[in-house]
Design an enzyme around this catalytic site. Structure first.
Site, PDB file in Angstrom:
ATOM      1  N   SER A 242     -10.751 -22.839  63.525  1.00  0.00           N
ATOM      2  CA  SER A 242     -10.316 -21.626  62.682  1.00  0.00           C
ATOM      3  C   SER A 242     -11.205 -20.726  62.205  1.00  0.00           C
ATOM      4  CB  SER A 242      -9.612 -22.415  61.494  1.00  0.00           C
ATOM      5  OG  SER A 242     -10.701 -22.766  60.677  1.00  0.00           O
ATOM      6  N   ASP A 243     -10.981 -19.566  62.077  1.00  0.00           N
ATOM      7  CA  ASP A 243     -12.199 -18.916  61.062  1.00  0.00           C
ATOM      8  C   ASP A 243     -12.315 -19.419  59.762  1.00  0.00           C
ATOM      9  OD1 ASP A 243     -13.886 -16.980  60.522  1.00  0.00           O
ATOM     10  OD2 ASP A 243     -12.975 -15.263  61.165  1.00  0.00           O
ATOM     11  N   CYS A 244     -13.331 -19.269  59.328  1.00  0.00           N
ATOM     12  CA  CYS A 244     -13.620 -19.964  58.043  1.00  0.00           C
ATOM     13  C   CYS A 244     -12.834 -19.727  56.892  1.00  0.00           C
ATOM     14  CB  CYS A 244     -15.190 -19.633  57.816  1.00  0.00           C
ATOM     15  SG  CYS A 244     -16.407 -20.358  58.938  1.00  0.00           S
ATOM     16  N   ALA A 246      -9.788 -19.991  56.961  1.00  0.00           N
ATOM     17  CA  ALA A 246      -8.354 -19.194  57.368  1.00  0.00           C
ATOM     18  C   ALA A 246      -7.213 -20.245  57.033  1.00  0.00           C
ATOM     19  CB  ALA A 246      -8.525 -18.733  59.159  1.00  0.00           C
TER      20      ALA A 246
END
Length: 696
Positions: A242-244, A246
């Site tokens: 995942s993006d941070c 997210a």
């Protein structure tokens, strides 16, 4: 030797053996970006978060290359691959010393580099656009593949693990990215937003893929069934991260779930193996509630352990153990950085003032807020150079005459009482200009004005640009300098289009050129090399005439869909002379282009191929389908062979089906796009040929 340490077994088998030795609590502990140690097996903690966008980032001293958009402007996959290889080599050198020798396993110390950013730069207002390779999916794919090859190396053991981000349809606005739903048609997804990701998975074997913050057509990108199905179809067998933070957005901003346990389960069940953030520690509670099962946790743990095994983390030796720390930011690496900067700078306008004649110039005035700015060299997601050469310093080093300097104004503030950040100094700047033979004015932005939400001081737009204009203090400075009447050369440092209200005698766009940017600029100004960068994005005249920023439809955006509101076209860039294409033929998947240097000096330039498909399913205009950087001696003529991939002849219908629809294609070759504006600005004409048999 433990079974999972046996290098004769496959990475998949070793990962399964290791995962099955762990308790479910230990498996969950490995699904965090800050993975916990498994002390009973002697496995140390590991922090997955590291960056390598244009050199090893945020990890102390490292070789700093031009920002990604500048690397794209080189149109040079081989040089980009070399830059990526240097980045990976320096990451290994640091890992050997800092992590393996000294036991520091904290953030930015690992071998999993969350780069490259291969999102499409669809709107010039997007602050993070300078992290990308531009607006064209073909260019982005070719450069992204080269970059991944450079990062991951050619050995069985990966040198570092690259990560393609952010899947998908992610390009602002930054202020609303955590809850934004990008509505994207099936055609635009297949035609524009997904091709680079597909190429990096299929061709480059990218080890990681990162999801985006936004949703796509109602489903969050980090738990999106459609995107996960695409990855499966492409044969992806790395790890998905995942993006941070997210996943936290699922319940806090997207409101698709109501609490962290549901968000963690939703992401894991959809195929998100690793959580950059704080949500996966709730997986144990989700397991106890029956929201996720043990086999799904096991599957994700196998994926992350497989990557660590492919990096040789559990091997007794790797091919990279002997990389010495002394190689970090060594002279050879910095020489490559300088070459990248030289190839990236784009000459947009020149009335003949460039190159400067040293014999006729005694005094040069270097003026402007980016003249002596290190931040104008860096961009974002950068490391720390052991030496920075600013534009002012580069000119001072290269010129034997007198160099006068004035800051002129602040980057964006009109005035201030803070003496460490002076306001306008217009009178000083005008005085300096009056006492010089030529003025080099260094303008633009830096990462405090354009970048990622939360990382910039640009509170009014969260990192995005409100328009394409220079900040007002710089506009005033430019007006005053132009009024002096001396020759003016504008050097703009910025990550995308910047409109100048006045037309200087010469206009260079330097992007954020890295630590050697000053040397590169001086080499071009004084004619040691000819400029050869090309725009990887369209420079529009005004943002006001673009579609709404939140509209993800491609109509009215990029060179493939519009020729309106264009100041400088995609693929445009001048040289000190002229290379012309005089003939083109096509056979067997290859274009044969005759190119001639019509100048009396060595010139580097980029031969660009564009294809126009006659089918109604094709993009409205033409598409880049091949390119080749060449260097020719004075008067030299050469036949260049440029392969054209079969996919270039396909188009996409409204349902997202890609296949060959056309029966007739026009293939163009030149040093610019095949349109009247591009040819007029470049002073060249493209050659063309008709193709009726794409196999012929």
């Amino acid at each position: 030797m433990k079974p999972y340490e046996d290098p004769t077994r496959s990475a998949q088998e070793r990962a399964e053996l290791l995962t099955d030795m762990l308790t479910v609590e230990e498996q969950i502990g490995q699904l965090r970006y800050d993975a916990e140690p498994i002390e009973r097996l002697g496995i140390p903690a590991y922090n997955w978060w590291n960056e390598g966008l244009h050199g090893l980032a945020r990890a102390g001293v490292a070789t700093m290359f031009p920002q990604a958009i500048g690397l794209a402007a080189m149109f040079d996959p081989e040089l980009l691959r070399q830059a990526a290889d240097i980045t990976a080599t320096e990451a290994r050198a640091k890992y050997n010393e800092i992590s393996k020798k000294h036991g520091d396993h904290d953030i930015y110390k690992g071998l999993t580099l969350w780069s490259p950013n291969i999102n499409i730069f669809r709107d010039p207002r997007w602050g993070r656009g300078h992290e990308t390779y531009g607006e064209d999916p073909f260019l982005t794919a070719r450069l992204g593949v080269a970059f991944v090859w450079g990062l991951q190396g050619e050995e069985k053991i990966l040198k570092t693990a690259a990560c393609a981000k952010h899947l998908a349809a992610h390009s602002g606005p930054e202020a609303i990215r955590h809850g934004f739903d990008a509505v994207v048609s099936a055609k635009d997804l297949e035609e524009t937003y997904l091709p680079a990701f597909e190429a990096l998975v299929k061709e480059a074997g990218v080890e990681g893929v990162m999801g985006a913050y936004n949703s796509i057509n109602g489903d969050p990108a980090c738990a999106n069934p459609m995107l996960q199905q695409k990855l499966a179809e492409w044969g992806f067998d790395g790890y998905f991260v995942s993006d941070c933070w997210a996943i936290r957005d699922f319940h806090e901003h997207h409101h698709i779930t109501s609490r962290p346990e549901e968000s963690a389960a939703m992401a894991l069940n959809a195929g998100c193996d690793l959580n950059c953030g704080c949500t996966y520690p709730r997986l144990l509670a989700a397991l106890e509630e029956g929201l996720v099962d043990r086999e799904t946790i096991r599957r994700a743990c196998i994926h992350v352990m497989r990557t660590r095994i492919r990096l040789g983390m559990f091997d007794r030796e790797t091919p990279y153990d002997d990389i010495p720390y002394e190689i970090v930011s060594c002279p050879a690496h910095k020489a490559v950085s300088r070459k990248c900067a030289e190839e990236s700078i784009v000459l947009l306008h020149n009335n003949g003032i460039l190159p400067l004649d040293r014999e006729k110039i005694r005094t040069i005035a270097v003026i402007g807020p980016n003249s002596d700015s290190r931040m104008a060299l860096e961009g974002n997601y950068c490391g720390t150079a052991d030496r920075y050469v600013t534009f002012l310093e580069g000119i001072q080093d290269a010129f034997d005459g007198r160099v006068l300097y004035a800051e002129g104004c602040h980057l964006f503030q009109n005035s201030t009482s803070n003496l460490t950040q002076p306001g306008d100094r217009y009178a000083e700047a005008v005085t300096v200009a009056e006492h010089a033979d030529v003025v080099v004015v260094c303008l633009g932005l830096d990462a405090t004005l354009e970048g990622e939400e939360g990382d910039t001081g640009n509170e009014f737009a969260s990192g995005d640009k409100p328009d394409l204009n220079l900040p007002r203090p710089q506009q005033i400075l430019m007006e005053k300098l132009m009024a002096v009447g001396k020759p003016v050369i504008a050097v703009v440092a910025a990550g995308s289009a910047i409109h100048l209200a006045q037309t200087p005698d010469a206009h260079l766009h330097a992007w954020y050129p890295g630590s050697e940017g000053g040397h590169a600029l001086a080499s071009i100004l004084f004619g040691e090399i000819s400029p050869s960068g090309k725009l990887p994005v369209t420079f529009y005249r005004s943002a006001d005439k673009l579609p709404d920023f939140t509209n993800y439809a491609m109509q009215g955006r990029t060179y493939r869909y519009t020729d309106e509101n264009v100041e400088y076209p995609f693929g445009f860039g001048l040289t000190y002379g002229k290379i012309v294409c005089t003939d083109i033929t096509y056979r067997g998947g290859t274009a044969y282009v005759t190119a001639k240097n019509c100048a009396d000096r060595i010139i580097s330039d980029v031969i660009e191929l564009y294809l126009k498909d006659n089918s109604p399913q094709a993009v409205p205009r033409h598409s880049l389908c091949g390119f080749l950087r060449i260097t020719l001696a004075p008067g030299e003529e050469r036949v260049c062979e440029i392969p054209i991939p079969a996919q270039a002849f396909t188009a996409v219908d409204e349902d997202g089906t890609r296949k060959v629809y056309g029966t007739t294609f026009t293939l163009f070759a030149g040093v610019c796009q095949p349109d009247a504006q591009s040819e007029s600005l470049s002073g060249t004409t493209c050659v063309s040929t008709q193709i009726h048999d794409i196999c012929g």
